[in-house]
Design an enzyme around this catalytic site. Structure first.
Site, PDB file in Angstrom:
ATOM      1  N   ARG A 168      28.446  27.068  77.920  1.00 19.64           N
ATOM      2  CA  ARG A 168      27.218  27.689  77.419  1.00 19.64           C
ATOM      3  C   ARG A 168      26.207  26.673  76.862  1.00 19.64           C
ATOM      4  NH1 ARG A 168      28.621  33.396  74.646  1.00 19.64           N
ATOM      5  NH2 ARG A 168      26.835  34.072  75.843  1.00 19.64           N
ATOM      6  N   LYS A 175      22.923  46.033  71.812  1.00 20.29           N
ATOM      7  CA  LYS A 175      23.050  44.836  70.976  1.00 20.29           C
ATOM      8  C   LYS A 175      22.213  43.692  71.551  1.00 20.29           C
ATOM      9  CE  LYS A 175      26.817  42.133  71.620  1.00 20.29           C
ATOM     10  NZ  LYS A 175      26.520  40.728  71.903  1.00 20.29           N
ATOM     11  N   ASN A 176      22.313  43.502  72.869  1.00 22.66           N
ATOM     12  CA  ASN A 176      21.657  42.346  73.483  1.00 22.66           C
ATOM     13  C   ASN A 176      20.143  42.496  73.604  1.00 22.66           C
ATOM     14  OD1 ASN A 176      24.093  41.133  73.617  1.00 22.66           O
ATOM     15  ND2 ASN A 176      24.337  41.263  75.857  1.00 22.66           N
ATOM     16  N   CYS A 218      30.988  33.847  71.785  1.00 25.45           N
ATOM     17  CA  CYS A 218      32.215  34.065  72.553  1.00 25.45           C
ATOM     18  C   CYS A 218      32.577  32.817  73.355  1.00 25.45           C
ATOM     19  CB  CYS A 218      32.025  35.224  73.537  1.00 25.45           C
ATOM     20  SG  CYS A 218      32.275  36.831  72.799  1.00 25.45           S
ATOM     21  N   ARG A 278      32.319  43.328  67.365  1.00 28.29           N
ATOM     22  CA  ARG A 278      31.023  42.640  67.477  1.00 28.29           C
ATOM     23  C   ARG A 278      30.101  43.380  68.441  1.00 28.29           C
ATOM     24  NH1 ARG A 278      31.531  37.193  69.809  1.00 28.29           N
ATOM     25  NH2 ARG A 278      29.311  37.567  69.874  1.00 28.29           N
ATOM     26  N   ASP A 308      29.295  40.981  81.965  1.00 25.24           N
ATOM     27  CA  ASP A 308      29.798  41.656  80.766  1.00 25.24           C
ATOM     28  C   ASP A 308      30.620  42.905  81.093  1.00 25.24           C
ATOM     29  OD1 ASP A 308      28.668  39.752  79.195  1.00 25.24           O
ATOM     30  OD2 ASP A 308      27.067  41.005  78.375  1.00 25.24           O
TER      31      ASP A 308
END
Ligand code: UD1
Length: 421
Positions: free
Chosen positions: A123, A22-23, A118, A399, A307
């Site tokens: 952030r 995904k990233n 998230c 997600r 993560d």
């Protein structure tokens, strides 16, 4: 509202096929803004975050054709135009801000609001903006709307990142590829997803050196062409199943992975006495050994990934002895501790450290996924806990984990998804 009901399912067994990352897919989709013509992205994980990124691109005139069976997306930028990025979409994912770099490069202007994502910390986006400014952009911020404009175009320069931020590195690279002259970014992030983005950009005709190192050099080019690209395997999805296998005393074959990207995870598991067998594109985890607890400090790649922190915490909570997790990347990434405590885990927090004392057993409870990886940690805990667990707010989990219910069922996890009002 959907929930997962999970019953204790020890001795799980079987194969788990890993999706594209995904990233890596998110910045690569954003980077298609830079291309002229048609691009094909393969091994796309069709997750809700990817859908949001596609909607963001469609909102600026990009044509997207999804082929969910063959897991690819055809992208045509022929009718692209520039406008304020849709706030309804921007607030859904943090990665929406990755549109800023390529839009600035292509149109010399971006209007966008602060991104969502998230809730694991403040952030900020200061490092992204610092990079754009160094390249010659002017930045104004009013009522939460950020306007970034390079009236005279972007010009290559030297940029030092105060912290190797993944997103800032990606955004600055994408902004620099069409800038005049050379850009040198120092202290940049070295994550495999950034290497994948650079490979994609170079295939389109960019001139970027130093992928995977702390210094990246970009020679600006006039334009980029189209190409076809296959996304790298998702190391966090793979790592999550490795930890699940270890925690549930299972025997899992994690297939279609890049073992090199998982070194921090596999070496920590080995340190805990988990049996790990690496082959060229697969890893076998065998969780029958008696495990011992370890200490973990999250770090930028190639250090231990933040993560994977919540998932390891679930494993450590049921492992003999005590261990410490020091979270150095995000200041608010311990939301899962309250939920794990409801299940009987013994975890104390001191500042940015969690002290985990392994207990003989945890028990099923009603818990809530507070963010994506926190949700993954609750699945691991639910599989190991005596009785039944009910995990709510599973949209967070979906997600980042494609077809998670089916993948869990395939290896023997007793899980069902239920709808509630
Ligand atoms: C990416 C990943 C996310 C992962 C994180 C760290 C994607 C889509 N997401 O997020 O899953 O957890 O890397 O590996 O790839 N920071 C600043 N100023 C900035 C930017 C970041 O202070 O301008 C700080 C952040 O608040 C955080 C740290 O730097 O404390 C790391 O953030 P960053 O590496 O940018 O993470 P993301 O790109 O958001």
């Amino acid at each position: 509202m959907e929930k997962f009901l999970i019953k204790q399912s020890l001795n799980i067994k079987g194969n788990v096929y890993i999706e594209g990352a995904k990233n890596a897919c998110l910045p690569i989709l954003a980077a298609t803004i830079l291309s002229n013509g048609k691009t094909t992205i393969k091994r796309v994980p069709f997750l809700s975050d990817i859908d949001v990124m596609c909607s963001l691109l469609e909102d600026i005139g990009i044509n997207i054709k999804k082929d969910t069976i063959n897991k690819c997306i055809d992208i045509d930028t022929k009718n692209i135009f520039n406008k304020e990025i849709c706030y309804e979409l921007v607030k859904k994912i943090r990665a929406s801000f990755l549109l800023a770099g390529p839009l600035l490069a292509r149109f010399g202007k971006v209007v966008i609001q602060m991104p969502g994502g998230c809730a694991i910390g403040v952030r900020p986006i200061d490092l992204h903006l610092k990079g754009f400014k160094a390249l010659g952009a002017e930045i104004t911020q009013k009522h939460g709307v950020i306007e970034i404009q390079a009236k005279n175009g972007l010009v290559g320069t030297e940029i030092y990142l105060d912290f190797p931020s993944v997103g800032a590195t990606e955004n600055i690279i994408m902004a620099s590829v069409l800038a005049k002259g050379e850009t040198i970014i120092s202290n940049c992030a070295t994550e495999p997803e950034i290497v994948d983005l650079i490979e994609f950009l170079n295939k389109m005709g960019a001139k970027i050196d130093g992928a995977g190192t702390e210094t990246i050099k970009i020679k600006g080019v006039d334009s980029l062409n189209s190409c076809s690209h296959t996304i790298i395997p998702d190391r966090i999805e793979a790592g999550t199943f490795l930890v699940l296998g270890a925690a549930a005393k299972g025997e899992l074959n994690i297939l279609d992975v890049d073992c090199e990207h998982l070194k921090a995870v596999t070496s920590k598991l080995r340190e805990m006495n988990v049996y790990i067998e690496e082959k060229e594109n697969s890893i076998k985890v065998f969780g029958k050994n008696i495990l011992k607890n370890v200490d973990i400090k999250t770090m930028p790649y190639p250090g231990f990934p933040t993560d994977m922190q919540p998932q390891f915490m679930s494993l450590m909570a049921i492992t003999k002895g005590a261990g410490i997790i020091n979270e150095t990347i995000f200041e608010n990434r311990f939301m899962h501790i309250g939920e794990l405590s409801l299940m009987g885990a013994n975890i104390k927090v001191e500042g940015s450290s969690a002290i985990i004392t392994g207990v003989d057993k945890i028990t099923g409870a009603k818990v809530k996924a507070t963010d994506l990886r926190a949700g993954a940690s609750l699945i691991i805990a639910g599989v190991c806990a005596e009785g039944e667990s009910e995990i709510s707010d599973i949209y967070h989990i979906e997600r980042g984990y494609y077809n998670i219910e089916e993948k869990l069922k395939n290896i023997g996890v007793n899980v069902i998804k239920i709808k509630t009002t």
